[in-house]
Design a protein around this motif. Structure first.
Motif, PDB file in Angstrom:
ATOM      1  N   ARG A   1     -10.080  -2.025   3.948  1.00 52.86           N
ATOM      2  CA  ARG A   1      -9.431  -1.225   4.984  1.00 52.86           C
ATOM      3  C   ARG A   1      -9.209   0.187   4.440  1.00 52.86           C
ATOM      4  N   LEU A   2      -9.604   1.190   5.207  1.00 55.89           N
ATOM      5  CA  LEU A   2      -9.436   2.580   4.795  1.00 55.89           C
ATOM      6  C   LEU A   2      -8.216   3.177   5.488  1.00 55.89           C
ATOM      7  N   LEU A   3      -7.458   3.959   4.741  1.00 55.61           N
ATOM      8  CA  LEU A   3      -6.180   4.466   5.215  1.00 55.61           C
ATOM      9  C   LEU A   3      -6.258   5.938   5.598  1.00 55.61           C
ATOM     10  N   ASP A   4      -5.335   6.352   6.424  1.00 51.69           N
ATOM     11  CA  ASP A   4      -5.110   7.761   6.707  1.00 51.69           C
ATOM     12  C   ASP A   4      -3.711   8.112   6.193  1.00 51.69           C
ATOM     13  N   TYR A   5      -3.340   9.380   6.275  1.00 49.20           N
ATOM     14  CA  TYR A   5      -2.062   9.797   5.691  1.00 49.20           C
ATOM     15  C   TYR A   5      -0.859   9.190   6.392  1.00 49.20           C
ATOM     16  N   ARG A   6      -0.987   8.922   7.659  1.00 50.38           N
ATOM     17  CA  ARG A   6       0.143   8.302   8.362  1.00 50.38           C
ATOM     18  C   ARG A   6       0.385   6.873   7.857  1.00 50.38           C
ATOM     19  N   ASP A   7      -0.660   6.232   7.303  1.00 46.52           N
ATOM     20  CA  ASP A   7      -0.510   4.859   6.808  1.00 46.52           C
ATOM     21  C   ASP A   7       0.309   4.783   5.527  1.00 46.52           C
ATOM     22  N   VAL A   8       0.289   5.837   4.728  1.00 49.91           N
ATOM     23  CA  VAL A   8       0.994   5.781   3.444  1.00 49.91           C
ATOM     24  C   VAL A   8       2.417   6.336   3.538  1.00 49.91           C
ATOM     25  N   ALA A   9       2.820   6.746   4.741  1.00 48.28           N
ATOM     26  CA  ALA A   9       4.188   7.247   4.906  1.00 48.28           C
ATOM     27  C   ALA A   9       5.208   6.120   4.803  1.00 48.28           C
ATOM     28  N   SER A  10       4.758   4.875   5.078  1.00 49.72           N
ATOM     29  CA  SER A  10       5.641   3.715   4.994  1.00 49.72           C
ATOM     30  C   SER A  10       5.043   2.685   4.060  1.00 49.72           C
ATOM     31  N   SER A  11       5.858   2.133   3.176  1.00 48.94           N
ATOM     32  CA  SER A  11       5.375   1.132   2.221  1.00 48.94           C
ATOM     33  C   SER A  11       5.034  -0.184   2.902  1.00 48.94           C
ATOM     34  N   ARG A  12       5.479  -0.354   4.150  1.00 47.54           N
ATOM     35  CA  ARG A  12       5.215  -1.606   4.867  1.00 47.54           C
ATOM     36  C   ARG A  12       4.172  -1.423   5.969  1.00 47.54           C
ATOM     37  N   SER A  13       3.409  -0.365   5.889  1.00 46.99           N
ATOM     38  CA  SER A  13       2.358  -0.151   6.869  1.00 46.99           C
ATOM     39  C   SER A  13       1.386  -1.334   6.880  1.00 46.99           C
ATOM     40  N   PRO A  14       1.089  -1.920   8.059  1.00 45.21           N
ATOM     41  CA  PRO A  14       0.158  -3.057   8.119  1.00 45.21           C
ATOM     42  C   PRO A  14      -1.212  -2.733   7.535  1.00 45.21           C
ATOM     43  N   ARG A  15      -1.692  -1.513   7.747  1.00 47.39           N
ATOM     44  CA  ARG A  15      -3.003  -1.137   7.214  1.00 47.39           C
ATOM     45  C   ARG A  15      -2.962  -1.020   5.692  1.00 47.39           C
ATOM     46  N   SER A  16      -1.850  -0.508   5.164  1.00 43.99           N
ATOM     47  CA  SER A  16      -1.709  -0.442   3.706  1.00 43.99           C
ATOM     48  C   SER A  16      -1.660  -1.840   3.103  1.00 43.99           C
ATOM     49  N   LEU A  17      -0.949  -2.742   3.754  1.00 45.29           N
ATOM     50  CA  LEU A  17      -0.878  -4.124   3.271  1.00 45.29           C
ATOM     51  C   LEU A  17      -2.247  -4.792   3.330  1.00 45.29           C
ATOM     52  N   GLU A  18      -3.026  -4.456   4.364  1.00 46.09           N
ATOM     53  CA  GLU A  18      -4.372  -5.037   4.468  1.00 46.09           C
ATOM     54  C   GLU A  18      -5.257  -4.522   3.336  1.00 46.09           C
ATOM     55  N   GLN A  19      -5.132  -3.241   3.006  1.00 40.89           N
ATOM     56  CA  GLN A  19      -5.923  -2.719   1.883  1.00 40.89           C
ATOM     57  C   GLN A  19      -5.515  -3.389   0.575  1.00 40.89           C
ATOM     58  N   THR A  20      -4.222  -3.621   0.391  1.00 36.33           N
ATOM     59  CA  THR A  20      -3.762  -4.313  -0.806  1.00 36.33           C
ATOM     60  C   THR A  20      -4.321  -5.732  -0.867  1.00 36.33           C
ATOM     61  N   THR A  21      -4.389  -6.393   0.282  1.00 39.43           N
ATOM     62  CA  THR A  21      -4.984  -7.728   0.336  1.00 39.43           C
ATOM     63  C   THR A  21      -6.458  -7.675  -0.035  1.00 39.43           C
ATOM     64  N   ASP A  22      -7.161  -6.678   0.457  1.00 39.29           N
ATOM     65  CA  ASP A  22      -8.567  -6.503   0.077  1.00 39.29           C
ATOM     66  C   ASP A  22      -8.699  -6.313  -1.429  1.00 39.29           C
ATOM     67  N   THR A  23      -7.810  -5.524  -1.987  1.00 41.31           N
ATOM     68  CA  THR A  23      -7.837  -5.280  -3.426  1.00 41.31           C
ATOM     69  C   THR A  23      -7.608  -6.572  -4.205  1.00 41.31           C
ATOM     70  N   ALA A  24      -6.800  -7.468  -3.641  1.00 35.48           N
ATOM     71  CA  ALA A  24      -6.526  -8.746  -4.312  1.00 35.48           C
ATOM     72  C   ALA A  24      -7.798  -9.565  -4.514  1.00 35.48           C
ATOM     73  N   LEU A  25      -8.788  -9.390  -3.638  1.00 38.52           N
ATOM     74  CA  LEU A  25     -10.065 -10.087  -3.843  1.00 38.52           C
ATOM     75  C   LEU A  25     -10.744  -9.622  -5.127  1.00 38.52           C
ATOM     76  N   MET A  26     -10.705  -8.310  -5.369  1.00 35.35           N
ATOM     77  CA  MET A  26     -11.305  -7.805  -6.606  1.00 35.35           C
ATOM     78  C   MET A  26     -10.556  -8.334  -7.819  1.00 35.35           C
ATOM     79  N   VAL A  27      -9.247  -8.420  -7.710  1.00 35.79           N
ATOM     80  CA  VAL A  27      -8.466  -8.956  -8.818  1.00 35.79           C
ATOM     81  C   VAL A  27      -8.735 -10.456  -8.973  1.00 35.79           C
TER      82      VAL A  27
END
Length: 266
Positions: A163-189
């Motif tokens: 999931r790719l983010l825009d600046y409005r997504d990183v304004a909140s630590s609980r942004s659903p799109r930010s959480l989805e990107q973190t989940t994607d990152t968990a696959l690499m880990v």
């Protein structure tokens, strides 16, 4: 030593970064593609490293090395960029000098390949002995594919990306799109866990699917000229500051999640 082959119709994955996509579309995967890891020097290439979760390991390694190199080469400007991100949360830094830097910023991608003919597979000796290619694939879902001429681009069905983010997504630590990107990152880990801890991919992927309902990056696209053009014209890829923002957030997530698993990235 008995020869092991993956049958035509088998689906395999290859991990890399987005800056490789157009060259691969033009030329396919070369028979001597570098084997990705976290060492300074790539091992001598012999065949194409393919797998399932280990493709995410390869994408992670390629991404981390390319990102580290880019940030080392442009320390001052990217340091100012990071400071601007921290001081103006949710706002895009106005830094024209980022444009030339962002050209080299690749994000992790996974290619899904369908073999069009039987192909010889060698063992991944990180997990098994060199005469255990069948075990390497069936248990560890990892191996080295041999084919004269490599893998044609026409065999690649699609590619997956986070999931790719825009600046409005990183304004909140609980942004659903930010959480989805973190989940994607968990696959690499997860790929790091398979390699580092020798955790079996079936168990890791089962746990991931049970929690998130999927075993791939959340986004995907066909692999052709039109689809690649559309991908690179997404605002997070097209806009230099936003592409670098995504590089930074993915890199930070990888680092944080790897530390939780006590996995060093250097």
């Amino acid at each position: 030593m008995s020869e092991f082959k993956l049958a035509a119709g088998s689906h395999i994955k290859f991990g890399g970064i987005s800056t490789q996509l157009y060259p691969i579309l033009r030329q396919g995967l070369a028979a001597d593609m570098p084997h990705q890891n976290f060492q300074e020097e790539e091992p001598a290439a012999h065949g194409i490293m393919v797998g399932e979760l280990m493709a995410y390991f390869a994408a992670c390694a390629a991404f981390c090395k390319a990102t580290s190199k880019l940030h080392h080469e442009h320390q001052q400007v990217l340091g100012e960029f990071v400071n601007a991100l921290q001081n103006q949360l949710g706002e895009k830094p106005q830094m024209p000098e980022l444009e030339n830097i962002a050209v080299g910023a690749g994000l992790p991608v996974i290619l899904e390949i369908e073999l069009q003919e039987d192909c010889v597979l060698l063992a991944d000796t990180h997990f098994v002995a060199d005469n255990e290619a069948e075990k390497s694939w069936k248990l560890w879902r990892s191996g080295i594919l041999l084919r004269e001429g490599g893998i044609p681009a026409s065999w690649i069905n699609k590619f997956y990306f986070p999931r790719l983010l825009d600046y409005r997504d990183v304004a909140s630590s609980r942004s659903p799109r930010s959480l989805e990107q973190t989940t994607d990152t968990a696959l690499m880990v997860g790929g790091l866990m398979q390699s580092w801890h020798k955790d079996t991919p079936a168990d890791l992927l089962h746990a991931f699917r049970k929690q998130y309902g999927r075993i791939n990056f959340s986004q995907h696209s066909n692999f052709d000229e039109t689809a690649l053009e559309r991908f690179f014209n997404l605002n997070p890829m097209l806009d230099p500051a936003t592409r670098l923002l995504n590089q930074m957030t993915i890199w930070q997530d990888i680092d944080a999640l790897a530390k939780k698993q006590q996995i060093p990235l250097a």
